[in-house]
Design an enzyme around this catalytic site. Structure first.
Site, PDB file in Angstrom:
ATOM      1  N   THR A  84       0.799  -1.227   0.000  1.00 43.99           N
ATOM      2  CA  THR A  84       0.000   0.000   0.000  1.00 43.99           C
ATOM      3  C   THR A  84       0.836   1.284   0.000  1.00 43.99           C
ATOM      4  OG1 THR A  84      -1.851  -1.082   1.048  1.00 43.99           O
ATOM      5  CG2 THR A  84      -1.719   1.303   1.338  1.00 43.99           C
ATOM      6  N   TYR A 170      -5.297   9.880   9.450  1.00 48.89           N
ATOM      7  CA  TYR A 170      -6.037   8.692   9.028  1.00 48.89           C
ATOM      8  C   TYR A 170      -6.904   8.105  10.138  1.00 48.89           C
ATOM      9  CZ  TYR A 170      -7.305   4.342   6.884  1.00 48.89           C
ATOM     10  OH  TYR A 170      -8.041   3.302   6.375  1.00 48.89           O
ATOM     11  N   HIS A 210      -8.326  -9.156   1.655  1.00 46.76           N
ATOM     12  CA  HIS A 210      -7.453  -9.911   2.564  1.00 46.76           C
ATOM     13  C   HIS A 210      -8.245 -10.998   3.288  1.00 46.76           C
ATOM     14  CE1 HIS A 210      -3.614  -7.870   2.434  1.00 46.76           C
ATOM     15  NE2 HIS A 210      -4.190  -6.699   2.538  1.00 46.76           N
ATOM     16  N   ASP A 253      -3.885   0.765  -5.741  1.00 39.41           N
ATOM     17  CA  ASP A 253      -2.447   0.615  -5.511  1.00 39.41           C
ATOM     18  C   ASP A 253      -1.899  -0.752  -5.919  1.00 39.41           C
ATOM     19  OD1 ASP A 253      -4.030  -0.438  -3.471  1.00 39.41           O
ATOM     20  OD2 ASP A 253      -2.697   0.175  -1.851  1.00 39.41           O
ATOM     21  N   HIS A 254      -2.741  -1.767  -5.939  1.00 40.69           N
ATOM     22  CA  HIS A 254      -2.306  -3.147  -6.237  1.00 40.69           C
ATOM     23  C   HIS A 254      -3.534  -4.024  -6.323  1.00 40.69           C
ATOM     24  CE1 HIS A 254      -3.331  -3.883  -2.099  1.00 40.69           C
ATOM     25  NE2 HIS A 254      -2.561  -2.858  -1.736  1.00 40.69           N
ATOM     26  N   HIS A 351      -2.538 -16.113  14.746  1.00 37.27           N
ATOM     27  CA  HIS A 351      -1.938 -15.802  13.448  1.00 37.27           C
ATOM     28  C   HIS A 351      -2.476 -16.652  12.313  1.00 37.27           C
ATOM     29  CE1 HIS A 351       1.522 -14.348  16.141  1.00 37.27           C
ATOM     30  NE2 HIS A 351       0.721 -13.352  15.866  1.00 37.27           N
TER      31      HIS A 351
HETATM   32  P1  AMP Z   1      -1.670  -3.044   3.483  1.00 43.24           P
HETATM   33  O1  AMP Z   1      -1.144  -3.582   4.772  1.00 43.24           O
HETATM   34  O2  AMP Z   1      -0.575  -2.862   2.464  1.00 43.24           O
HETATM   35  O3  AMP Z   1      -2.821  -3.834   2.989  1.00 43.24           O
HETATM   36  O4  AMP Z   1      -2.184  -1.581   3.831  1.00 43.24           O
HETATM   37  C1  AMP Z   1      -3.546  -1.206   4.024  1.00 43.24           C
HETATM   38  C2  AMP Z   1      -3.679  -0.480   5.315  1.00 43.24           C
HETATM   39  O5  AMP Z   1      -2.960   0.750   5.279  1.00 43.24           O
HETATM   40  C3  AMP Z   1      -5.076   0.016   5.648  1.00 43.24           C
HETATM   41  O6  AMP Z   1      -5.903  -1.013   6.116  1.00 43.24           O
HETATM   42  C4  AMP Z   1      -4.799   1.069   6.706  1.00 43.24           C
HETATM   43  O7  AMP Z   1      -4.734   0.501   8.002  1.00 43.24           O
HETATM   44  C5  AMP Z   1      -3.409   1.549   6.347  1.00 43.24           C
HETATM   45  N1  AMP Z   1      -3.451   2.947   5.948  1.00 43.24           N
HETATM   46  C6  AMP Z   1      -4.016   3.447   4.831  1.00 43.24           C
HETATM   47  N2  AMP Z   1      -3.873   4.801   4.777  1.00 43.24           N
HETATM   48  C7  AMP Z   1      -3.207   5.149   5.891  1.00 43.24           C
HETATM   49  C8  AMP Z   1      -2.732   6.393   6.404  1.00 43.24           C
HETATM   50  N3  AMP Z   1      -2.935   7.546   5.740  1.00 43.24           N
HETATM   51  N4  AMP Z   1      -2.056   6.370   7.577  1.00 43.24           N
HETATM   52  C9  AMP Z   1      -1.812   5.225   8.219  1.00 43.24           C
HETATM   53  N5  AMP Z   1      -2.231   4.009   7.782  1.00 43.24           N
HETATM   54  C10 AMP Z   1      -2.919   3.968   6.636  1.00 43.24           C
HETATM   55 ZN    ZN Z   2      -3.135  -1.377  -0.534  1.00 38.83          ZN
HETATM   56 ZN    ZN Z   3      -3.610  -4.899   1.799  1.00 37.12          ZN
END
Ligand code: AMP
Ligand code: ZN
Ligand code: ZN
Length: 422
Positions: A84, A170, A210, A253-254, A351
């Protein structure tokens, strides 16, 4: 309610027009310092983890309308790692992670001697020192345009001495409706306070992806909820008579790929975990050996057909993942559908869910890792379907639309011009 915007005029035509209308003082031409007071806002919307094929999974009348009267890429190709933060920062800076500094969602910086991590309440996310490149909202503010953020990774930080005119820390509990109402109310500001650039972010499809996987019924519900949400925005713009006067870029983003507890690579089968410090885990493991790097590397390389292991500097060139101090001495990259863990960690009840459902982070070359790009509004071709593009090219595209001179970046307008009218 009616809000008036001037549609920006291509720079080439500005000179001629400014002679013709010398006394009319057309406001859309960039001034000497490159600043512009164009009043056509650009709304950049991210739907996290919205895979390129999600539009076809269920009924999406609002997305369909946006796509039919706009410009769509076959896919938006992420940068490595397909996580992300690295990707959101690449979208708004046009730089690869090794150049903008956010090489992972979790990282260690040896100069700061501090960790970076994401999520609600993260202090490092709000600390501008972590960001090495200029985001579009800084470029816009530096050109005299107002930038406003209804969330975007890093928009809550002061970067290069600049913050967006409006931004929020956020908070995932703010409802989708409230996010839309916030940007509509910014668009209702009087002309001199009105934003040139707006960002908007939703994590919904990422969370559902997820938990339930990209082929589940639940993800279809999440896609429908996002369709409803974009419909709310479109209705708000239409009621102000500005739907066709603002530019919208809808991105993700992906993508997302399923994972399974039967497909785990156990590092503790090959090395003593006491011999390493794990900065990040799965599917991209950042490994800092506490012993000789070569010794750990030789124990990990070639151990599993579904994991590639690289010493720092040896990752494939197309990853652009070689040259930042936050990249650890060894990176282990799981192949699609595989996870990296230890027996001890994965056996814990807490986990178990980490290895079920779906994830991302994998090589951007997998189709499953690809996201979306749709452009709509006066800057974009209507009813156009184009090839996949890499997300580093969107910063130049946004600068062109907003009439800004771009900061140094890795992208090029040549790659994205095909979607634009001019
Ligand atoms: P990922 O772990 O790569 O799936 O990232 C997604 C997570 O990024 C979301 O569920 C949020 O908890 C976090 N996220 C998104 N935007 C923000 C932000 N501006 N600040 C902090 N965490 C964020
Ligand atoms: Zn993402
Ligand atoms: Zn994710």
């Amino acid at each position: 309610m009616k809000t008036e915007f001037n549609v920006p005029i291509p720079v080439k035509r500005c000179f001629v027009l400014s002679i013709i209308s010398f006394f009319l003082v057309l406001t859309a031409c960039p001034s000497e310092n490159g600043s512009t007071n164009t009043k056509t806002p650009l709304i950049l919307i991210s739907m996290d983890g919205f895979r390129w094929d999600y539009f076809n999974k269920t009924g999406t009348p609002n997305f369909d309308e946006l796509i039919q009267s706009g410009s769509k890429a076959k896919a938006l190709i992420p940068v490595f790692p397909s996580k992300t933060f690295p990707n959101h920062i690449s979208i708004v800076t046009g730089r690869y992670p090794e150049n903008h500094g956010i090489i992972a969602n979790r990282m260690y910086d040896p100069v700061f001697d501090e960790f970076y991590y994401i999520g609600e309440g993260s202090a490092p996310v709000r600390d501008g020192k972590w960001y090495d490149s200029e985001p579009i909202w800084v470029t816009a503010e530096n050109h005299g345009q107002k930038a406003m953020s209804m969330f975007w990774p890093a928009s809550e930080a002061e970067i290069m001495g600049v913050r967006p005119s409006e931004s929020l820390v956020y908070d995932g509990s703010i409802s989708h409706n409230d996010r839309i109402q916030q940007i509509l109310s910014w668009l209702d500001f009087p002309a001199e306070k009105r934003p040139g650039f707006i960002s908007l972010y939703f994590s919904h499809t990422d969370s559902y992806g997820h938990q339930y996987g990209p082929d589940s019924d639940e993800i279809k519900e999440a896609i429908q909820e996002m369709d409803r949400t974009i419909g709310l925005l479109m209705a708000g713009l239409k009621s102000r008579d500005i739907f066709n006067k603002v530019n919208i870029m809808l991105v993700s983003d992906h993508g997302m790929a399923s994972i399974h507890p039967d497909s785990i690579i156990y590092l503790d089968d090959y090395i003593k975990m006491d011999d390493v410090y794990m900065v990040d885990w799965t599917p991209i493991s950042s490994i800092s050996p506490l012993k000789n790097v070569d010794e750990i590397y030789s124990k990990l390389k070639n151990i599993h057909p579904n994991m590639s292991v690289y010493k720092k500097g040896d990752a494939p060139e197309r990853y652009h993942y070689r040259n930042h101090r936050r990249i650890q001495p060894i990176t282990a990259v799981a192949h699609e559908h595989w996870s990296i863990s230890t027996h001890e960690y994965s056996a814990t009840d807490d986990h178990a869910e980490d290895f079920n459902g779906a994830t991302h982070g994998y090589d951007p070359a997998y189709p499953s890792m690809r996201g979306i790009f749709v452009g709509h509004g006066p800057a974009f071709k209507s009813g156009f379907s184009g090839p996949g593009i890499t997300n580093i090219h969107l910063y130049e595209m946004m600068c062109s639309i907003l009439g800004l001179s771009p900061a140094e970046n890795d992208g090029s307008l040549d790659s994205s011009r095909v979607f634009l009218v001019n």
